[in-house]
Every structure is written in structure tokens, then in C-alpha cells.
Design an enzyme around this catalytic site. Structure first.
Site: not given
Length: 402
Positions: A384, A325, A94, A223, A379, A226, A291-292, A178, A155
Site C-alpha cells: 500500500h 397513514d 409487499y 391505531q 499497518e 389495526h 413509530e408515531h 405479519n 413464500q
């Protein structure tokens, strides 16, 4: 609730629901979602040669880095253990639209997937007929996107997860978006693979008294422009630098095309931390898990080992985050909002899956039978235990027969 409604409708009604939401939410009316390979190629050929070269250079560096960091299959005969690494078959990426176009996101995501060996790449992005959108198409062409659909929002995520009459279902969905895109990805996690939930961008600059205030301010604004929710943060042990950077921010803001967005980000989330020393600055960075993180200090290699929580680290004032970037190589899809404490960037390893392979030789089997049975019985799992104990009986009987 809106996202849940969109997901359910796309699941039930496919293309007709996608078409309806594209019109209602984005004003994007169309009969055919798909953009052909011919159109992608034409967009690439329409670009100026220097822009073509920039796209190809970025693509090459991204591909080279991805291939170097790709995990490999292995097998150890002594242990009788190994691991097989296989690429995913079909991945959906995306790429957001809206207030800006992001051909760099196409490259960072699709090129990395292709380098990892993904068989088919499906891309969704809300594209306009603008000249700027042609660069996104061109990037998709260079990156080797197989199918491109002009749809966005929740969607688009639903369509790639569930599949529609026009859009194939994918095995994993990657890329930022978003709040609607993020919530759709979060809701679909477990039904389809998800790379992560990414929020507004954030950058932290750690700077000492010798850092250049003009460069510091420029990187923070890079930044901030953005998103009004972006977080530009400075951590410094120099009060003089802090004041100089604050002044530079105001000076540089006036000449930005997106100054209203950048100004809102600085006013809303901008922070300057004044600390006693750089070791304390490293503690602040680890608490924030940005993040950075850019280390604009005299000896960044001394501080770097102290950093445990960051999406990506840039050493020295020459290694500006802006290179990350576009051109450096590692994907710029990076964990945000403190999630760098436990997650990683969108690397080649996210486009493969791994499964263990076991071929236990006679010696290994013999050494494991008794302890395996012991653990199984502890167990209360008798079947087993017998499954390994019978192997011991059969081996002993076989040897006796010989």
C-alpha cells in the site's frame, strides 16, 4: 423453522412451491399468479370518482414529498471528491392482506419508489376477489406498479428474493407484513436488500391539560384497530385529561366495526403515563422511540427539538396521525419496536444507492502521498505504501526530465 422451510422450498422448486404454500396456508388456489395491467386499469375505472380523486391526491403528495427529499449527486473540484446517486433497478414491494386491505401501503411504497427513479416495481399481495381488493389493484395502477402477483406470506418474499419461473428476482424488498413476512425478510437480509423489519403498529400521544380528550382517544383507537398487538400510548401531565381519555376510549369503542381488535390492543398494550411536565414526557417518548408520536400540546415547536427517537412526529392536534397513514405525503412504513433509535422511515433515499467518485488533482495527490504512506506502513502494509510512494517518484522524475 416454518419460514426457513418455505424459503428453501421456494428456492429449490420455484412456482410449484409457491403454489403449494399459497394453497396450504392461505387457501389461495390458482394457476397464474400474475394480475395483468389490464385488470389493474379496469379496477381503477370501476371506482367512484371521489375515491379516484382521493387516490390521485394521495399519490401526488407522496410523489412531491419523495422528490423533495431525494438525495442528489454532487462533486467538489477542490477536494476532488463527489458522490453519485443512482436509483435501484428493480424493487419488490409487499402489501399485506388478511384482516384488511391496504391500498394506502401500495401508494406509500410504490409511488415513493417511482419518484426515486426505480426502473421496475414488482408487487406481491394476497388479494381476494372482494370489492375492497379492487381498491388495492386501482392503487397499484395509479402508482405505476409494473408487475403484480397475487401471493402473500413468506413464500412471496422468497419468490421476489430468489426469483421463480413467473416472478422476477428483485434487488430490494420493501413493505410491512405479519410475523412470517418479517422473519422471511430478516432471513434474507444480505442476499437481497431489505428496508427494515416492521412489527405491530404503535402510536404515542403527548398531551397537556388543554388537549381534546375526544381527539386523543380517537387517534389512539385509529391505531389500536389495526392489530390486537398494536400499542396505543398516552403521555400527559394532566390527571384530569388521563381520566377523560380513558372514559372516551370506552365510549368510542362501542361504535367501532373492529372493536374486538381495538379492545384487545388497548387491554394488552395500552398505557397511560402520568408525568410531572412535558419535558419529562419528552424523555418518556425518547425511551419508547415510538413509530408515531403526536404532540397535542400548546407549543409543540418547543417540545419538538427534544425528540430524538421517533419514526414520525405530528405537531398539534390538527396534524392527526391518520393523515400520515393516507394523505400527508411521507411514507407510512416507519420503524417500530424501538428501532426508531437507529433507523428511519421508508423514504426516497431507500430506493437509491450511492457511491463515491474521486478525481484527485495534482495538488491534492501531492499533499496526500506522505501521510497515506505513513498510515499504510503503520499497518504493516508495505505494498500500500509503495503504491503511493512510486507515484511520488514518478512525479519527481517527470519534473526532472522536463
Amino acid at each position: 423453522e416454518v419460514v426457513a422451510h418455505i424459503l428453501e422450498e421456494v428456492k429449490l422448486r420455484g412456482d410449484s412451491a409457491v403454489r403449494e404454500f399459497c394453497l396450504r396456508i392461505d387457501g389461495n388456489e390458482q394457476k397464474n399468479f400474475e394480475i395483468s395491467a389490464k385488470e389493474m386499469k379496469a379496477a381503477y375505472e370501476s371506482l367512484a370518482e371521489d375515491l379516484k380523486d382521493a387516490i390521485k391526491l394521495s399519490s401526488k403528495r407522496i410523489s412531491d414529498f419523495a422528490k423533495m427529499s431525494l438525495p442528489e449527486s454532487w462533486y467538489d473540484e477542490t477536494l476532488g471528491l463527489g458522490e453519485t446517486v443512482v436509483p435501484l433497478e428493480r424493487v419488490g414491494i409487499y402489501v399485506p392482506g388478511g384482516t384488511a386491505v391496504y391500498p394506502s401501503t401500495v401508494l406509500m411504497t410504490a409511488v415513493t419508489a417511482r419518484a426515486a427513479g426505480v426502473s421496475e416495481i414488482v408487487m406481491c399481495s394476497p388479494l381476494s376477489n372482494s370489492v375492497e381488493s379492487q381498491v388495492t389493484l386501482a392503487a397499484a395502477y395509479v402508482a405505476g406498479v409494473d408487475r403484480l402477483f397475487n401471493i402473500g406470506g413468506a413464500q412471496a418474499i422468497a419468490a421476489m428474493a430468489y426469483g421463480t419461473e413467473s416472478i422476477p428476482t428483485v434487488h430490494k424488498i420493501c413493505g410491512p407484513g405479519n410475523i412470517f413476512v418479517s422473519l422471511a425478510k430478516k432471513s434474507l437480509f444480505g442476499f437481497v436488500g431489505i428496508d427494515g423489519i416492521f412489527g405491530p403498529t404503535e402510536t404515542m400521544i403527548m398531551a397537556d391539560q388543554d388537549a381534546n380528550p375526544k381527539i386523543c382517544a380517537a387517534d389512539l383507537l385509529a391505531q389500536a384497530e389495526h392489530d390486537i398487538l398494536a400499542s396505543p400510548v398516552l403521555v400527559t401531565n394532566s390527571e384530569k385529561l388521563a381520566n377523560e381519555v380513558k372514559q372516551e376510549l370506552q365510549t368510542q369503542l362501542d361504535s367501532l366495526e373492529r372493536r374486538e381488535i381495538a379492545s384487545a390492543a388497548i387491554s394488552g398494550q395500552g398505557i397511560i403515563f402520568l408525568v410531572d411536565d412535558l419535558d419529562e414526557a419528552a424523555q418518556v417518548a425518547n425511551l419508547f422511540a415510538p413509530e408515531h408520536l403526536t404532540l397535542m400540546v400548546n407549543d409543540p415547536w418547543r417540545i419538538q427539538p427534544q425528540i430524538r427517537h421517533a419514526g414520525a412526529v405530528f405537531l398539534g392536534d390538527g396534524s392527526g396521525e391518520v393523515f400520515g397513514d393516507y394523505m400527508a405525503g411521507p411514507s407510512h412504513t416507519i420503524p417500530t419496536h424501538g428501532t426508531a433509535r437507529f433507523s428511519s422511515y421508508l423514504g426516497a433515499d431507500q430506493f437509491v444507492k450511492r457511491f463515491p467518485v474521486m478525481f484527485l488533482n495534482e495538488s491534492v495527490v501531492s499533499s496526500l502521498i506522505d501521510p497515506t504512506a505513513m498510515l499504510a506502513r503503520s499497518e504493516g502494509l508495505t505494498a500500500h505504501a509503495r503504491a503511493v510512494e512510486y507515484r511520488k517518484e514518478i512525479r519527481n522524475t517527470s519534473r526532472g526530465g522536463k
